[in-house]
Scaffold this motif. Structure first.
Motif, mmCIF file in Angstrom:
data_model
loop_
_atom_site.group_PDB
_atom_site.id
_atom_site.type_symbol
_atom_site.label_atom_id
_atom_site.label_comp_id
_atom_site.label_asym_id
_atom_site.label_seq_id
_atom_site.Cartn_x
_atom_site.Cartn_y
_atom_site.Cartn_z
ATOM 1 N N THR A 202 0.817 -1.342 0.028
ATOM 2 C CA THR A 202 0.221 -0.003 -0.017
ATOM 3 C C THR A 202 0.802 1.318 0.103
ATOM 4 O OG1 THR A 202 -1.404 -1.485 1.411
ATOM 5 C CG2 THR A 202 -2.198 0.918 0.938
ATOM 6 N N TYR A 203 2.080 1.244 0.432
ATOM 7 C CA TYR A 203 2.907 2.211 0.379
ATOM 8 C C TYR A 203 3.159 2.789 -0.891
ATOM 9 C CZ TYR A 203 7.137 -0.957 -0.126
ATOM 10 O OH TYR A 203 7.951 -1.530 -0.547
ATOM 11 N N PHE A 204 3.032 2.109 -1.895
ATOM 12 C CA PHE A 204 3.185 2.446 -3.220
ATOM 13 C C PHE A 204 2.242 3.514 -3.521
ATOM 14 C CE2 PHE A 204 4.943 -1.781 -5.715
ATOM 15 C CZ PHE A 204 5.849 -1.863 -4.886
ATOM 16 N N THR A 205 1.201 3.619 -2.882
ATOM 17 C CA THR A 205 0.425 4.783 -3.261
ATOM 18 C C THR A 205 0.886 6.058 -2.505
ATOM 19 O OG1 THR A 205 -1.054 4.554 -1.197
ATOM 20 C CG2 THR A 205 -1.605 3.220 -2.958
ATOM 21 N N ALA A 206 1.774 6.100 -1.663
ATOM 22 C CA ALA A 206 2.287 7.273 -1.144
ATOM 23 C C ALA A 206 3.489 7.968 -1.473
ATOM 24 C CB ALA A 206 2.432 6.990 0.606
ATOM 25 N N PHE A 207 4.218 7.088 -2.173
ATOM 26 C CA PHE A 207 5.574 7.392 -2.807
ATOM 27 C C PHE A 207 5.270 7.658 -4.482
ATOM 28 C CE2 PHE A 207 6.996 5.112 1.201
ATOM 29 C CZ PHE A 207 7.204 6.558 1.829
ATOM 30 N N PRO A 208 6.354 8.297 -5.086
ATOM 31 C CA PRO A 208 6.292 8.364 -6.515
ATOM 32 C C PRO A 208 6.998 7.309 -7.090
ATOM 33 C CG PRO A 208 8.051 9.729 -5.666
ATOM 34 C CD PRO A 208 6.962 9.512 -4.445
ATOM 35 N N ALA A 209 6.860 7.121 -8.370
ATOM 36 C CA ALA A 209 7.697 6.023 -9.151
ATOM 37 C C ALA A 209 8.904 6.465 -9.251
ATOM 38 C CB ALA A 209 7.126 6.007 -10.705
ATOM 39 N N PRO A 210 9.885 5.572 -9.347
ATOM 40 C CA PRO A 210 9.654 3.960 -9.417
ATOM 41 C C PRO A 210 9.411 3.316 -7.857
ATOM 42 C CG PRO A 210 12.176 4.218 -9.465
ATOM 43 C CD PRO A 210 11.604 5.813 -9.303
ATOM 44 N N PRO A 211 8.677 2.015 -8.082
ATOM 45 C CA PRO A 211 8.312 1.429 -6.787
ATOM 46 C C PRO A 211 9.560 1.051 -5.725
ATOM 47 C CG PRO A 211 7.875 0.129 -8.506
ATOM 48 C CD PRO A 211 8.079 1.295 -9.255
ATOM 49 N N ILE A 212 9.359 1.178 -4.611
ATOM 50 C CA ILE A 212 10.420 0.661 -3.601
ATOM 51 C C ILE A 212 9.846 -0.740 -3.286
ATOM 52 C CG2 ILE A 212 11.325 1.054 -1.545
ATOM 53 C CD1 ILE A 212 10.320 4.018 -1.468
ATOM 54 N N ILE A 213 10.719 -1.510 -3.986
ATOM 55 C CA ILE A 213 10.504 -2.904 -3.842
ATOM 56 C C ILE A 213 10.854 -3.695 -2.453
ATOM 57 C CG2 ILE A 213 11.180 -5.315 -5.034
ATOM 58 C CD1 ILE A 213 9.665 -3.309 -6.789
ATOM 59 N N SER A 214 10.208 -4.410 -2.159
ATOM 60 C CA SER A 214 10.234 -4.852 -0.663
ATOM 61 C C SER A 214 10.028 -6.631 -0.926
ATOM 62 C CB SER A 214 9.267 -4.361 0.228
ATOM 63 O OG SER A 214 8.037 -4.766 -0.146
ATOM 64 N N ALA A 215 10.635 -7.167 0.165
ATOM 65 C CA ALA A 215 10.432 -8.699 0.440
ATOM 66 C C ALA A 215 9.487 -9.000 1.538
ATOM 67 C CB ALA A 215 11.872 -9.485 0.320
ATOM 68 N N SER A 216 8.646 -9.802 1.474
ATOM 69 C CA SER A 216 7.931 -10.264 2.747
ATOM 70 C C SER A 216 8.667 -11.095 3.700
ATOM 71 C CB SER A 216 6.431 -11.157 2.288
ATOM 72 O OG SER A 216 5.528 -10.294 1.415
ATOM 73 N N VAL A 217 8.751 -10.683 5.015
ATOM 74 C CA VAL A 217 9.447 -11.334 5.873
ATOM 75 C C VAL A 217 8.382 -12.276 6.969
ATOM 76 C CG1 VAL A 217 10.671 -10.934 7.895
ATOM 77 C CG2 VAL A 217 11.178 -9.489 6.076
ATOM 78 N N ASP A 218 7.283 -11.440 7.130
ATOM 79 C CA ASP A 218 6.409 -12.532 7.733
ATOM 80 C C ASP A 218 4.941 -11.842 7.533
ATOM 81 O OD1 ASP A 218 5.792 -10.249 9.956
ATOM 82 O OD2 ASP A 218 7.571 -11.042 10.833
ATOM 83 N N LEU A 219 4.151 -12.684 7.986
ATOM 84 C CA LEU A 219 2.506 -12.374 7.594
ATOM 85 C C LEU A 219 1.769 -13.244 8.775
ATOM 86 C CD1 LEU A 219 0.801 -12.575 4.189
ATOM 87 C CD2 LEU A 219 -0.213 -13.938 6.378
ATOM 88 N N ARG A 220 0.705 -12.514 9.264
ATOM 89 C CA ARG A 220 -0.152 -13.185 10.196
ATOM 90 C C ARG A 220 -1.671 -13.056 9.755
ATOM 91 N NH1 ARG A 220 -1.170 -14.792 15.859
ATOM 92 N NH2 ARG A 220 -3.272 -14.366 16.113
ATOM 93 N N ALA A 221 -2.420 -13.809 9.562
ATOM 94 C CA ALA A 221 -3.769 -13.833 9.175
ATOM 95 C C ALA A 221 -4.804 -14.341 10.439
ATOM 96 C CB ALA A 221 -3.897 -14.502 8.019
ATOM 97 N N ASP A 222 -5.667 -13.530 10.640
ATOM 98 C CA ASP A 222 -6.528 -14.027 11.468
ATOM 99 C C ASP A 222 -7.971 -14.227 10.939
ATOM 100 O OD1 ASP A 222 -5.378 -14.190 14.291
ATOM 101 O OD2 ASP A 222 -4.973 -12.214 13.648
ATOM 102 N N LEU A 223 -8.523 -15.534 10.562
ATOM 103 C CA LEU A 223 -9.691 -15.697 10.037
ATOM 104 C C LEU A 223 -11.017 -15.374 11.249
ATOM 105 C CD1 LEU A 223 -7.965 -16.647 7.986
ATOM 106 C CD2 LEU A 223 -9.478 -18.399 7.206
ATOM 107 N N LEU A 224 -11.791 -14.774 10.603
ATOM 108 C CA LEU A 224 -13.014 -14.310 11.781
ATOM 109 C C LEU A 224 -14.156 -15.236 11.771
ATOM 110 C CD1 LEU A 224 -12.342 -10.535 11.380
ATOM 111 C CD2 LEU A 224 -11.128 -12.118 12.827
ATOM 112 N N GLY A 225 -14.381 -16.150 10.916
ATOM 113 C CA GLY A 225 -15.626 -16.859 10.800
ATOM 114 C C GLY A 225 -15.212 -18.217 9.784
ATOM 115 N N GLU A 226 -15.841 -19.278 9.898
ATOM 116 C CA GLU A 226 -15.937 -20.355 9.301
ATOM 117 C C GLU A 226 -16.456 -20.007 7.764
ATOM 118 O OE1 GLU A 226 -16.937 -25.206 9.084
ATOM 119 O OE2 GLU A 226 -17.768 -23.812 10.876
ATOM 120 N N LEU A 227 -15.570 -20.499 6.748
ATOM 121 C CA LEU A 227 -16.109 -20.311 5.258
ATOM 122 C C LEU A 227 -16.988 -21.425 4.899
ATOM 123 C CD1 LEU A 227 -12.697 -18.622 4.224
ATOM 124 C CD2 LEU A 227 -14.905 -17.546 4.476
#
Length: 279
Positions: A202-227
């Motif tokens: 989402t920070y791509f929307t705040a800074f001008p081009a070219p995009p600042i590339i990044s690598a995902s280090v960690d992710l946490r997802a909380d699911l809130l209900g049974e699908l």
């Protein structure tokens, strides 16, 4: 060779001895489509979905996934990857599991999963959203010169445009988008995990081009209900992402997902390591 479908990419083959194998192909590369697939690595959302799937399939877990915490140790290669799940503690109400995955000489991912059944109890759902209905929006695919290869497996419909490269400068760095996988299958656990990492930072929307590339280090997802198949029969979910902090070479971003009827489905937080830029 015929391009791998999402269903094929999410498939795991059990060897009967505690390991499961997934075939990782370049069609799910995180490299931009303007570059060779081999310039990137298998998309983090796919790896998260495979990690959860390996715990569920390999350990015979039937209860809904409540939370998934993923650490991306290294970039996996485009070849078979082996996932080894472990039941750390099982129980009637809650089960805790873990998994490692990657190639023999290159561990790529480790993850923790918490599984448990919903029961009757107090309800409080302060998360709410009223986006433009998806049927009122035109498809807005990402520019192939910028969008990664894996985004060809996602239908995007931005609520107020992609806001790329500075349109949010001086404002809250946020982005709203309806997404579903291109097979239009009913939304399930694996597809939701896949989509929770389905947009550019989402920070791509705040800074001008070219995009600042990044690598995902960690992710946490909380699911809130049974699908279930009725949650989103055509696969759509609305996602809202916000950059919380960018600095010191790191970025932290939060996201929320809602079903078409407005029910909150998941929370996600991702930490990214920014790549050095040349002056």
């Amino acid at each position: 060779m015929t391009e791998q479908t999402l269903a094929e990419a999410l498939s795991l083959t059990d060897d009967g001895a505690g390991a499961l194998t997934a075939r990782l192909t370049g069609g799910f590369s995180n490299a931009p489509q303007s570059a060779p697939q081999a310039r990137g690595a298998p998309f983090g959302g796919l790896m998260a979905a495979l990690a959860a799937g390996a715990m569920r399939q390999g350990l015979g877990i039937e209860a809904p996934l409540q939370s998934l915490t993923v650490q991306y140790l290294a970039a996996a290669r485009f070849e078979d990857a082996v996932f080894r799940p472990v039941m750390d503690r099982g129980g009637r109400n809650v089960a805790y599991a873990s998994v490692t995955g990657g190639q023999v000489d290159r561990p790529a991912i480790q993850a923790l999963g918490t599984f448990g059944r919903d029961v009757a109890g107090p309800v409080l759902t302060p998360l709410s959203a009223s986006p433009t209905p998806v049927e009122d929006l035109d498809p807005t695919p990402l520019d192939p010169g910028f969008g990664p290869w894996f985004t060809r497996h996602i239908d995007h419909r931005f609520v107020a445009g992609p806001k790329l490269f500075g349109e949010n400068a001086g404002r809250t760095p946020e982005l709203g988008c309806w997404m579903r996988t291109i097979d239009a299958a009913p939304l399930d656990e694996a597809r939701l995990l896949f989509l929770l990492d389905g947009l550019y930072p989402t920070y791509f929307t705040a800074f001008p081009a070219p995009p600042i590339i990044s690598a995902s280090v960690d992710l946490r997802a909380d699911l809130l209900g049974e699908l279930n198949p009725e949650t989103s029969p055509e696969g759509w979910a609305y996602f809202h992402f916000t950059s919380r902090d960018v600095g010191g070479g790191w970025a932290v971003e939060d996201g929320v997902a809602w079903s078409p009827d407005g029910r909150p489905l998941a929370l996600v937080r991702q930490r990214r390591k920014l790549m050095p830029t040349r002056g």
